[in-house]
Design a protein around this motif. Structure first.
Motif, mmCIF file in Angstrom:
data_model
loop_
_atom_site.group_PDB
_atom_site.id
_atom_site.type_symbol
_atom_site.label_atom_id
_atom_site.label_comp_id
_atom_site.label_asym_id
_atom_site.label_seq_id
_atom_site.Cartn_x
_atom_site.Cartn_y
_atom_site.Cartn_z
ATOM 1 N N TRP A 38 0.822 -1.208 0.000
ATOM 2 C CA TRP A 38 0.000 0.000 0.000
ATOM 3 C C TRP A 38 0.858 1.261 0.000
ATOM 4 O O TRP A 38 0.461 2.284 -0.550
ATOM 5 C CB TRP A 38 -0.992 -0.017 1.162
ATOM 6 C CG TRP A 38 -1.940 -1.158 1.008
ATOM 7 C CD1 TRP A 38 -2.096 -2.210 1.839
ATOM 8 C CD2 TRP A 38 -2.827 -1.390 -0.097
ATOM 9 N NE1 TRP A 38 -3.031 -3.082 1.333
ATOM 10 C CE2 TRP A 38 -3.503 -2.610 0.148
ATOM 11 C CE3 TRP A 38 -3.116 -0.709 -1.275
ATOM 12 C CZ2 TRP A 38 -4.438 -3.141 -0.731
ATOM 13 C CZ3 TRP A 38 -4.057 -1.239 -2.141
ATOM 14 C CH2 TRP A 38 -4.703 -2.434 -1.874
ATOM 15 N N LYS A 39 2.064 1.196 0.565
ATOM 16 C CA LYS A 39 2.971 2.340 0.492
ATOM 17 C C LYS A 39 3.439 2.533 -0.954
ATOM 18 O O LYS A 39 3.501 3.643 -1.455
ATOM 19 C CB LYS A 39 4.171 2.149 1.409
ATOM 20 C CG LYS A 39 5.103 3.340 1.363
ATOM 21 C CD LYS A 39 6.171 3.287 2.408
ATOM 22 C CE LYS A 39 7.127 4.434 2.392
ATOM 23 N NZ LYS A 39 7.048 5.418 1.376
ATOM 24 N N VAL A 40 3.733 1.419 -1.625
ATOM 25 C CA VAL A 40 4.123 1.496 -3.034
ATOM 26 C C VAL A 40 2.985 2.089 -3.851
ATOM 27 O O VAL A 40 3.196 2.946 -4.715
ATOM 28 C CB VAL A 40 4.518 0.099 -3.564
ATOM 29 C CG1 VAL A 40 4.732 0.124 -5.064
ATOM 30 C CG2 VAL A 40 5.763 -0.410 -2.851
ATOM 31 N N ALA A 59 -6.375 2.427 -10.832
ATOM 32 C CA ALA A 59 -7.543 1.685 -10.349
ATOM 33 C C ALA A 59 -7.346 0.183 -10.546
ATOM 34 O O ALA A 59 -7.690 -0.619 -9.670
ATOM 35 C CB ALA A 59 -8.803 2.154 -11.071
ATOM 36 N N VAL A 60 -6.765 -0.203 -11.678
ATOM 37 C CA VAL A 60 -6.486 -1.622 -11.930
ATOM 38 C C VAL A 60 -5.426 -2.128 -10.953
ATOM 39 O O VAL A 60 -5.560 -3.214 -10.389
ATOM 40 C CB VAL A 60 -6.036 -1.837 -13.394
ATOM 41 C CG1 VAL A 60 -5.537 -3.253 -13.608
ATOM 42 C CG2 VAL A 60 -7.178 -1.519 -14.353
ATOM 43 N N LEU A 64 -5.700 -5.211 -8.281
ATOM 44 C CA LEU A 64 -4.765 -6.326 -8.264
ATOM 45 C C LEU A 64 -4.090 -6.468 -6.904
ATOM 46 O O LEU A 64 -3.918 -7.578 -6.393
ATOM 47 C CB LEU A 64 -3.714 -6.151 -9.360
ATOM 48 C CG LEU A 64 -4.217 -6.299 -10.801
ATOM 49 C CD1 LEU A 64 -3.126 -5.909 -11.780
ATOM 50 C CD2 LEU A 64 -4.702 -7.713 -11.054
ATOM 51 N N LEU A 65 -3.707 -5.343 -6.309
ATOM 52 C CA LEU A 65 -3.067 -5.395 -4.996
ATOM 53 C C LEU A 65 -4.016 -5.899 -3.915
ATOM 54 O O LEU A 65 -3.597 -6.521 -2.947
ATOM 55 C CB LEU A 65 -2.516 -4.020 -4.613
ATOM 56 C CG LEU A 65 -1.273 -3.570 -5.373
ATOM 57 C CD1 LEU A 65 -0.921 -2.132 -5.001
ATOM 58 C CD2 LEU A 65 -0.103 -4.494 -5.104
ATOM 59 N N VAL A 80 2.690 -12.725 -8.855
ATOM 60 C CA VAL A 80 1.564 -13.078 -9.716
ATOM 61 C C VAL A 80 0.295 -13.031 -8.880
ATOM 62 O O VAL A 80 0.222 -13.620 -7.815
ATOM 63 C CB VAL A 80 1.745 -14.473 -10.338
ATOM 64 C CG1 VAL A 80 0.540 -14.847 -11.177
ATOM 65 C CG2 VAL A 80 3.015 -14.525 -11.155
ATOM 66 N N VAL A 81 -0.691 -12.305 -9.363
ATOM 67 C CA VAL A 81 -1.972 -12.217 -8.658
ATOM 68 C C VAL A 81 -2.866 -13.329 -9.141
ATOM 69 O O VAL A 81 -2.996 -13.577 -10.293
ATOM 70 C CB VAL A 81 -2.642 -10.845 -8.919
ATOM 71 C CG1 VAL A 81 -4.005 -10.785 -8.278
ATOM 72 C CG2 VAL A 81 -1.766 -9.742 -8.408
#
Length: 81
Positions: A38-40, A59-60, A64-65, A80-81
């Motif tokens: 989340w910092k990234v 937004a994408v 993914l995160l 890889v998600v």
């Protein structure tokens, strides 16, 4: 002297010297390094104009995160998600 065109692995778009320099810097990152996802993401949002990233791409990335397990991005877990 070598002459040729450098292209991305995803097609025939040309690669800039800055992109190659960035790839070389990432190759120098020590193994085992971790980062808070989340910092990234917040850093990418703040630097979006400089990076040339559109709101839709962010937004994408956010979506993914959200599905990436845990809060730390690391080489050990794969990206890889």
């Amino acid at each position: 002297m070598q002459v040729g065109n450098v292209t991305t692995p995803f097609g025939r778009r040309s690669v800039t010297l800055a992109q190659i320099k960035g790839q070389m810097r990432t190759a120098e990152i020590k193994a085992g390094k971790k980062a808070d996802k989340w910092k990234v993401f917040r850093d990418a949002c703040e630097a979006r104009v400089v990076l040339g990233v559109q709101d839709r791409a962010l937004a994408v990335l956010d979506a993914l995160l959200t599905f990436y397990p845990g809060n730390e991005l690391s080489e050990d877990r794969g990206l890889v998600v």
